[in-house]
Design a protein around this motif. Structure first.
Motif, mmCIF file in Angstrom:
data_model
loop_
_atom_site.group_PDB
_atom_site.id
_atom_site.type_symbol
_atom_site.label_atom_id
_atom_site.label_comp_id
_atom_site.label_asym_id
_atom_site.label_seq_id
_atom_site.Cartn_x
_atom_site.Cartn_y
_atom_site.Cartn_z
ATOM 1 N N LYS A 186 -17.247 1.965 -5.273
ATOM 2 C CA LYS A 186 -18.232 1.139 -4.564
ATOM 3 C C LYS A 186 -17.970 1.162 -3.060
ATOM 4 C CE LYS A 186 -19.703 -3.113 -6.000
ATOM 5 N NZ LYS A 186 -19.510 -4.347 -6.774
ATOM 6 N N ALA A 187 -16.664 1.087 -2.715
ATOM 7 C CA ALA A 187 -16.314 1.069 -1.277
ATOM 8 C C ALA A 187 -16.659 2.394 -0.612
ATOM 9 C CB ALA A 187 -14.820 0.765 -1.120
ATOM 10 N N HIS A 188 -16.505 3.516 -1.365
ATOM 11 C CA HIS A 188 -16.773 4.843 -0.768
ATOM 12 C C HIS A 188 -18.254 5.154 -0.714
ATOM 13 C CE1 HIS A 188 -12.564 6.690 -1.697
ATOM 14 N NE2 HIS A 188 -12.519 5.590 -1.003
ATOM 15 N N ASP A 189 -19.023 4.599 -1.681
ATOM 16 C CA ASP A 189 -20.447 4.904 -1.733
ATOM 17 C C ASP A 189 -21.160 4.234 -0.566
ATOM 18 O OD1 ASP A 189 -20.078 6.395 -3.925
ATOM 19 O OD2 ASP A 189 -20.913 4.971 -5.367
ATOM 20 N N GLY A 190 -22.315 4.751 -0.266
ATOM 21 C CA GLY A 190 -23.105 4.109 0.796
ATOM 22 C C GLY A 190 -23.027 4.906 2.081
ATOM 23 N N LYS A 191 -24.097 4.764 2.855
ATOM 24 C CA LYS A 191 -24.214 5.548 4.082
ATOM 25 C C LYS A 191 -23.460 4.855 5.215
ATOM 26 C CE LYS A 191 -28.586 7.621 3.040
ATOM 27 N NZ LYS A 191 -29.887 7.177 2.696
ATOM 28 N N PRO A 192 -23.143 5.629 6.284
ATOM 29 C CA PRO A 192 -22.587 4.974 7.471
ATOM 30 C C PRO A 192 -23.605 3.969 8.014
ATOM 31 C CG PRO A 192 -22.559 7.382 7.680
ATOM 32 C CD PRO A 192 -23.325 7.060 6.446
ATOM 33 N N GLU A 193 -23.156 2.896 8.586
ATOM 34 C CA GLU A 193 -24.099 1.907 9.139
ATOM 35 C C GLU A 193 -23.531 1.305 10.418
ATOM 36 O OE1 GLU A 193 -24.201 -1.900 6.959
ATOM 37 O OE2 GLU A 193 -22.887 -0.942 5.505
ATOM 38 N N SER A 194 -24.384 0.605 11.141
ATOM 39 C CA SER A 194 -23.947 -0.118 12.337
ATOM 40 C C SER A 194 -24.283 -1.585 12.155
ATOM 41 C CB SER A 194 -24.699 0.379 13.573
ATOM 42 O OG SER A 194 -24.223 1.620 13.958
ATOM 43 N N ARG A 195 -23.338 -2.450 12.508
ATOM 44 C CA ARG A 195 -23.581 -3.890 12.407
ATOM 45 C C ARG A 195 -22.988 -4.568 13.628
ATOM 46 N NH1 ARG A 195 -20.901 -5.709 7.191
ATOM 47 N NH2 ARG A 195 -21.829 -4.010 6.027
ATOM 48 N N ASP A 196 -23.813 -5.228 14.410
ATOM 49 C CA ASP A 196 -23.348 -5.950 15.596
ATOM 50 C C ASP A 196 -22.447 -5.084 16.485
ATOM 51 O OD1 ASP A 196 -24.628 -8.187 14.575
ATOM 52 O OD2 ASP A 196 -22.853 -8.823 13.460
ATOM 53 N N GLY A 197 -22.862 -3.860 16.711
ATOM 54 C CA GLY A 197 -22.093 -2.982 17.592
ATOM 55 C C GLY A 197 -20.905 -2.308 16.911
ATOM 56 N N VAL A 198 -20.680 -2.635 15.647
ATOM 57 C CA VAL A 198 -19.568 -2.007 14.913
ATOM 58 C C VAL A 198 -20.147 -0.928 14.018
ATOM 59 C CG1 VAL A 198 -17.664 -2.380 13.295
ATOM 60 C CG2 VAL A 198 -18.314 -4.199 14.899
ATOM 61 N N ARG A 199 -19.624 0.281 14.148
ATOM 62 C CA ARG A 199 -20.078 1.369 13.274
ATOM 63 C C ARG A 199 -19.148 1.450 12.074
ATOM 64 N NH1 ARG A 199 -22.711 5.875 16.999
ATOM 65 N NH2 ARG A 199 -23.466 4.496 18.617
ATOM 66 N N ILE A 200 -19.734 1.662 10.904
ATOM 67 C CA ILE A 200 -18.936 1.621 9.674
ATOM 68 C C ILE A 200 -19.088 2.953 8.932
ATOM 69 C CG2 ILE A 200 -18.650 0.450 7.440
ATOM 70 C CD1 ILE A 200 -19.871 -2.044 8.883
#
Ligand code: SF4
Length: 228
Positions: free
Chosen positions: A47-61
């Motif tokens: 679950k932690a590895h799945d999912g696309k990169p994202e940005s939240r409040d200036g933080v890129r994940i």
């Protein structure tokens, strides 16, 4: 310095610090038993590895980023990394930002690896060492500084900060060396029955009640000395 084909999995450090025999049974003798705890752990990592990169409040994940360190001789994946490059233009990809930043700028970035674990925070260093190894890989690959990270535990659901102190870095480097000694040397230590055996998924293959009496610690130490 190791070559790429000599790299061992970062996740094996956790097995090593839990029990050296368990580590050898899994990584030398290729034994594995899935139980509820290991299955839940695998699910959480997926679950932690799945999912696309994202940005939240200036933080890129980023998720599931492949990592390696030729100094430690380790490779693996980071569950989640949070990147806070301070002055990157909107629309610039993280890869482009890394490529174009100077070394001084990169060392100012706040980069936080986050590892997801089922269960509770542990008394020993096994989770912290695994996370510290990820940070050392990133530092070596990208020429950055990572002073701290975090572990998200499922029980209770909370995030625990981890300081990558010189002591933790040394413990991590020693664990990586020991991992290579055991796996490269194909050495399976004898069982030493401890409280850890109660939570060990390999207890029925290891049989610590039987095997801990059949091979003495002295014989094990002699075997290591003969191999070094
Ligand atoms: S049963 Fe005990 S000695 Fe055997 S591998 Fe597991 S923790 Fe180690």
């Amino acid at each position: 310095m190791f070559s790429e084909d000599q790299l061992l999995p970062i996740s094996a450090l956790q097995h090593l610090l839990f029990c050296e025999r368990q580590c050898a049974l899994i990584h030398v003798e290729r034994l594995w038993v899935e139980n509820r705890l290991t299955a839940e752990g695998q699910q959480l990592h997926k679950k932690a590895h799945d999912g696309k990169p994202e940005s939240r409040d200036g933080v890129r994940i980023t998720r599931g980023l492949p990592l390696h360190s030729l100094n430690l001789g380790l490779a693996g994946q980071a569950d989640v990394i949070e990147w806070e490059p301070p002055s990157v233009r909107l629309g610039t990809t993280l890869a482009a930002a890394i490529r174009t930043a100077t070394s001084v700028e990169r060392h100012r970035w706040r980069i936080t690896p986050v590892e997801y674990k089922r269960g509770k925070s542990k008394h020993n260093d096994c989770d912290r060492v695994q996370l510290c190894a990820q940070a050392i890989c990133l530092e070596e690959m990208l020429d950055v500084s990572i002073p701290s990270g975090a572990i998200f535990y499922g029980e209770p659901r909370r995030r625990e900060p981890v300081d990558f102190s010189p002591e933790l870095r040394e413990t991590t480097a020693n664990a990586a060396r020991r991992l290579h000694q055991i796996i490269d040397g194909r050495l399976t230590p004898p069982a030493v029955k401890t409280k850890m055996c109660e939570n060990c998924s390999l207890v029925h293959l290891c049989l610590p009640n039987v095997t801990s009496h059949t091979r003495s610690a002295k014989a094990w130490i002699e075997k290591i000395l003969d191999a070094t």
